[in-house]
Design an enzyme around this catalytic site. Structure first.
Site, short mmCIF file in Angstrom:
data_model
loop_
_atom_site.label_atom_id
_atom_site.label_comp_id
_atom_site.label_asym_id
_atom_site.label_seq_id
_atom_site.Cartn_x
_atom_site.Cartn_y
_atom_site.Cartn_z
N HIS A 1 33.64 32.73 30.90
CA HIS A 1 33.07 32.99 32.22
C HIS A 1 34.17 32.91 33.26
O HIS A 1 35.13 32.14 33.12
CB HIS A 1 31.98 31.95 32.53
CG HIS A 1 31.33 32.11 33.87
ND1 HIS A 1 30.68 33.25 34.24
CD2 HIS A 1 31.25 31.26 34.92
CE1 HIS A 1 30.20 33.10 35.47
NE2 HIS A 1 30.54 31.91 35.90
N CYS B 1 30.96 38.87 35.61
CA CYS B 1 31.62 37.80 36.35
C CYS B 1 33.10 38.10 36.54
O CYS B 1 33.71 37.65 37.51
CB CYS B 1 31.43 36.46 35.65
SG CYS B 1 32.00 36.44 33.94
#
Length: 1041
Positions: free
Chosen positions: A856, A454
């Site tokens: 994330h 990510c």
């Protein structure tokens, strides 16, 4: 009497005399005749009707027969019996063939004459069988039309019960065999009229007996789906379409597209022939059914059929536009076929050569209907040229031809394309099939997470949305090169043109991953971005050197130097005074220069250094209680008259003033600072000597600084940038080694931006090292993000004598930890008058979590184009005096509050996108602003600002050539071919998956979460704890998302 009549009609007497005698014979019918005389008269008149040599004889036969049958009905009933009629239908009459239309006409008239007689019921029963036999023999259109006339007048002759279904099916087959070989208008009109009579008969039967409709339509499909090469069904079947109730579209299309017994070859044939029906002049709703079938096939993902049919029939459909009767339907089908065929320009380019001639022809006739048609066609053509940009040689003549017609807006084009794609068709035909995995309604492509990638995905999406950088990358000619830039170009091209919902960047990941990054482990996105830009920059320089020495081999040597590039941390030193033409793409887009000035406080000697940067790492301002931070402005600021600003005076220059980020005057946030958007003039006076200020420093404080609920102000990016540029005192462990003193000495360090980048990358240093627990903790402070940021730039002369290097390994950019610095306590730095360069916020990379080792990344971004420029700076004087007339918004003066509100409303309405790996959704700037307040672990980390042009706003979508399409440059053929090939592969994959799911539809789950606004849950949420950060600071390991 029959002898007299027979002799009369064959005599050579004048015609008026014959007519007079015939009139007498007709009048004599009122008199009594015996049965033999009546039968003789009926025989004679029948022979005259069926075998008459000329129209006069046939006319006489009809007149006399009708008169004698009326007055002698019992005798005619006995004559016109089942045996006689059956003989006519099966054997004919003497020399007249049984299939002659005269036979049916005679029977038709005979039924009218005995309609009131009981024996007519026997004839009805006979004809119910015989008409079925007749249609099974595939009569010609003219005979079938006469039969339809008979059955329309005498519905009692239509077969009943099961025979009615068979009759309708056979009649459909008969229509399928109709042919008209003549090209004469008269014969064509007669043919169309005959077919219309037959189709009307079927319509009447369907209405009377609804159970016959579906079997009839099944027979229609069986005819048009036949793959028998020896049989080509007639276009006349199109006449039936207008009689099919439109309410049955959904049921019928579902039945056709989901029937496992219907093979692809048959469906392809059927669809092609339905498109051929557009040629039928009087048929209605043909286009509706064709489009419905196209959508139905897309819904069940049978893309192979759609591709084959589109390429096979697109030119035929276009040619139908020439004919007024079928033009509306042809245009509807053409529009759907082109707009849905979005994986390749092949279909559109089939018709491109014919568009100009069509436009010129319809413009010349001057009819209102032609003008209205051209407006629709022009909109369609603009949509296709926008979607398939990069062919100016093909599109220039078209743009010239349609220049006088209105051009749809870019927003409308995007909406039309998104709604028309095959992958956007709603699959309502099989409720248990899983959702289509096409692009979301945003039209953007996601990036598949390859295992904790990510950090890469969020950075790549931010770079892709940097419009100017993307266009520069796509415009590079890198054929034959295997460089990292080539792989980035490949990635950007696929993000722009793929049909996939999300793209897997495996090749680029392997090529761009820093060697020290452990695969499948969470990494720092800022570190990755810095490494990526450095690699691209150095690679381009090496390729230039190689190509200059070996032009034919330079590009091919790229792969051999990648390892060398990867191993470097700093780029080789540039020669002084590098011109724009010598800059690499990364330098042009992201490169800026920072001048560092260090003054020894002992001997007052100074040193200067100009260093290049690609990003600025902004540390958070420490709390005053943690460190005694003093700040004093050296610039004298006259009193501000505006109520929106208040001033603070420092009476004693030597008295320390606690640094407040909101009070710094180096950078002005134009969204909240009214001085920029129309406030009274404010001057920055620059003193020649910077040793002692001429008067007390005056610091402007904005009353509009956002406040936290607790009352303390929220830190903004402007504050962090002020803190970054604030003068610093080097003491203690940070003492400066002075060459003049030959020892470590206290010193003053100031930094000035001397050259601004096109794209300004700001990294917020949110991770600080905790020496007690030996972990990198995250600073979760909320930071307000201005839409418009003004960067202070001090233009300088050429520093030819100073060292200039392109390096990211310097103290102001390579610090990933949040380290406080000691601000200068006295105003002894060199005063300077910076030029404020406006920047617009382009993208924001957000980190969700509480640790740098886990969490994330996702990003917010928007397209910044020339049409979105709502903030425009006016020319400034050297003293930076901003008069009210100079502070403007699109050249219109208005009250400050109104201007700010207009700017805010305009920016809020712009399209922002949330890129969360493979998921892309619409969002708003309000969501970006509130992300940390709503989800405390989600904080802005990397910001991308785009420099605003003073003359033309931000960028321009109109190249000099005038061929504006989507704004992106044309792709290299090699790249376009690769995308087209992958799009076809994707459609085939979708089709195979759909077929597999259809086999398991009974047990498949139909639940899914639709794309759309996703502001109710944390965008970084990957589980119950949200943000991927676990429950708190005790999270261990690196999590995979």
């Amino acid at each position: 009497m029959d002898k007299i009549l027979e002799g009369l009609v064959s005599s050579s007497h004048p015609l008026p005399l014959k007519r007079m005698i015939v009139r007498k014979v007709v009048e004599f019918a009122e008199h009594w005749l015996d049965e033999a005389q009546c039968e003789a008269m009926f025989d004679l008149t029948t022979r005259l009707i069926l075998e008459g040599q000329d129209p006069f004889q046939r006319q006489v036969g009809h007149q006399v027969l009708e008169a004698y049958a009326r007055y002698h009905r019992p005798e005619f009933e006995s004559f016109f019996n089942k045996t006689f009629v059956l003989g006519l239908l099966q054997q004919g009459y003497h020399s007249v063939d049984r299939k002659d239309v005269a036979i049916l006409d005679y029977i038709h008239n005979g039924l009218k004459l005995i309609m009131s007689c009981p024996s007519v019921l026997d004839l009805f029963s006979l004809l119910q069988v015989e008409v079925l036999r007749m249609v099974c023999e595939r009569p010609e259109p003219v005979l079938c039309a006469r039969l339809s006339d008979l059955l329309t007048d005498f519905v009692q002759c239509v077969p009943k019960g099961k025979l009615s279904v068979t009759f309708c099916q056979q009649l459909v087959r008969t229509i399928g065999h109709f042919q008209c070989v003549s090209t004469q208008e008269k014969e064509l009109r007669e043919y169309v009229s005959q077919v219309t009579k037959v189709s009307t008969l079927l319509q009447n039967i369907w209405k009377a007996e609804p159970s016959t409709l579906l079997p009839s339509l099944q027979e229609v499909f069986a005819s048009i789906s036949s793959t028998d090469a020896s049989f080509e069904p007639s276009v006349a079947l199109a006449s039936l379409v207008q009689h099919i109730p439109l309410q049955m579209i959904t049921v019928l299309i579902r039945s056709l597209t989901t029937d496992p017994n219907v093979k692809d070859a048959s469906m392809t044939q059927a669809l092609c022939r339905m498109i051929d029906w557009l040629s039928w002049p009087l048929a209605q709703h043909v286009d509706t059914w064709v489009i419905a079938l196209l959508k139905g096939l897309a819904a069940v993902q049978k893309f192979t059929i759609l591709i084959d049919v589109t390429l096979l029939k697109i030119e035929l459909v276009f040619n139908r536009l020439w004919f007024p009767l079928v033009r509306p339907g042809a245009l509807a089908v053409l529009s759907h076929m082109l707009l849905s065929f979005q994986h390749s320009p092949e279909a559109f380019h089939v018709i491109v050569p014919h568009i100009v001639n069509l436009v010129h022809s319809f413009r010349s006739d001057g009819l209102p209907s032609s003008t209205a048609f051209l407006v629709q066609l022009t909109e369609l053509v603009h949509c296709m040229m926008y979607h398939y940009s990069g062919f100016p040689d093909l599109y220039e003549p078209i743009l010239e031809a349609v220049k006088d017609f209105p051009k749809p807006s870019e927003e409308k084009i995007k909406l039309i394309l998104n709604q028309s794609a095959w992958t956007s068709q709603s699959n309502a035909l099989a409720s248990c099939l899983s959702r289509l995995s096409g692009k979301s309604e945003t039209g953007k492509t996601g990036l598949i997470n390859l295992g904790n990638t990510c950090y890469m995905n969020s950075v790549l999406q931010a770079l892709f949305m940097a419009t100017e950088f993307r266009r520069q990358v796509l415009s590079l000619n890198l054929n034959g090169c295997n460089s990292l830039m080539k792989k980035l170009q490949h990635l950007f091209a696929f993000l722009a043109h793929t049909q996939r919902e999300a793209y897997a960047p495996r090749i680029f990941f392997e090529a761009s991953r820093p060697p020290w990054f452990t695969p499948r482990s969470q990494q720092d996105c800022s570190e990755y971005l810095r490494f990526l830009l450095d690699r691209l920059h150095e690679e381009e320089k090496i390729l230039r050197v190689q190509s200059s020495h070996k032009p034919s081999e330079g590009l091919d040597c790229a792969e051999t130097c990648l390892q060398e590039v990867t191993s470097k941390v700093a780029v080789p030193t540039e020669s002084p005074g590098t011109g724009d033409s010598e800059k690499t793409l990364i330098e042009k887009m992201f490169g800026g220069k920072l001048r560092t000035h260090i003054c020894c406080l002992n001997c007052r000697s100074t040193s200067h250094k100009v260093e290049a940067f690609t990003d600025l790492s902004l540390a958070f301002c420490p709390s005053p209680s943690v460190e005694d931070l003093s700040f004093q402005d050296t610039a004298s600021l006259p009193s501000a008259q505006d109520d929106g600003l208040m001033q603070t005076s420092v009476a004693d220059p030597e008295e320390p003033v606690v640094y407040n980020p909101a009070t710094a005057a180096f950078v002005c946030d134009s969204v909240v600072n009214q001085r920029v958007l129309g406030s009274p003039p404010v001057e920055f006076h620059c003193a020649e000597s910077s040793s002692v200020p001429e008067e007390s420093a005056k610091i402007l404080i904005s009353k509009d600084v956002p406040q936290n609920p607790g009352g303390e102000s929220t830190t903004s990016v402007t504050d962090l940038l002020n803190y970054f540029l604030a003068p610093e005192v080097l003491t203690g462990e940070n003492q400066y080694y002075c060459e003049s003193c030959a020892s470590l000495q206290n010193a003053e360090k100031t930094m000035q931006i001397t050259e601004e980048p096109e794209y300004l990358i700001l990294t917020l240093l949110r991770f600080s090292y905790d020496q007690k627990y030996h972990v990198r903790r995250k600073i979760l402070d909320n930071v307000s993000l201005p839409l418009v940021l003004e960067l202070p730039v001090k233009r300088t002369a050429s520093f030819s004598s100073l060292s200039q290097s392109w390096s990211v390994d310097v103290d102001f950019t390579d610090i990933n930890e949040n380290l406080p610095k000691k601000l200068k306590p006295s105003g002894t730095e060199e005063a300077f008058c910076p030029k404020l360069v406006p920047y617009l916020l382009s993208s924001v990379v957000v980190h969700s979590g509480v640790s740098s080792e886990s969490g994330h990344y996702y990003s917010y971004a928007r397209n910044i184009t020339g049409t979105e420029s709502s903030y425009q700076m006016c020319p400034q004087s050297e003293s930076l005096a901003l008069a009210p007339s100079q502070s403007c918004l699109l050249g219109v003066e208005s009250p400050n509050t109104v201007i700010e509100q207009d700017l805010e409303n305009k920016e809020m309405s712009q399209e922002w996108f949330l890129f969360n790996d493979s998921r892309v959704t619409f969002t708003s700037f309000q969501s970006v602003q509130k992300i940390t307040s709503r989800f405390p672990k989600d904080t802005a980390y990397v910001l991308l600002y785009k420099k605003q042009s003073r003359a033309n706003g931000v960028g321009s979508d109109n190249p000099a050539s005038g061929v504006w399409v989507s704004g992106d440059p044309p792709l290299q053929k090699e790249l376009m071919d690769a995308i087209t090939k992958d799009n076809k592969l994707y459609l085939q994959e979708q089709e195979l998956n759909a077929r597999a799911r259809a086999l398991q539809a009974a047990s498949a789950s139909c639940s899914f979460r639709p794309n759309g606004f996703d502001d109710n849950d944390p965008p970084g949420s990957c589980g119950p704890t949200g943000g991927g950060g676990g429950g708190g600071f005790n999270t261990v390991g690196r999590l995979v998302f």
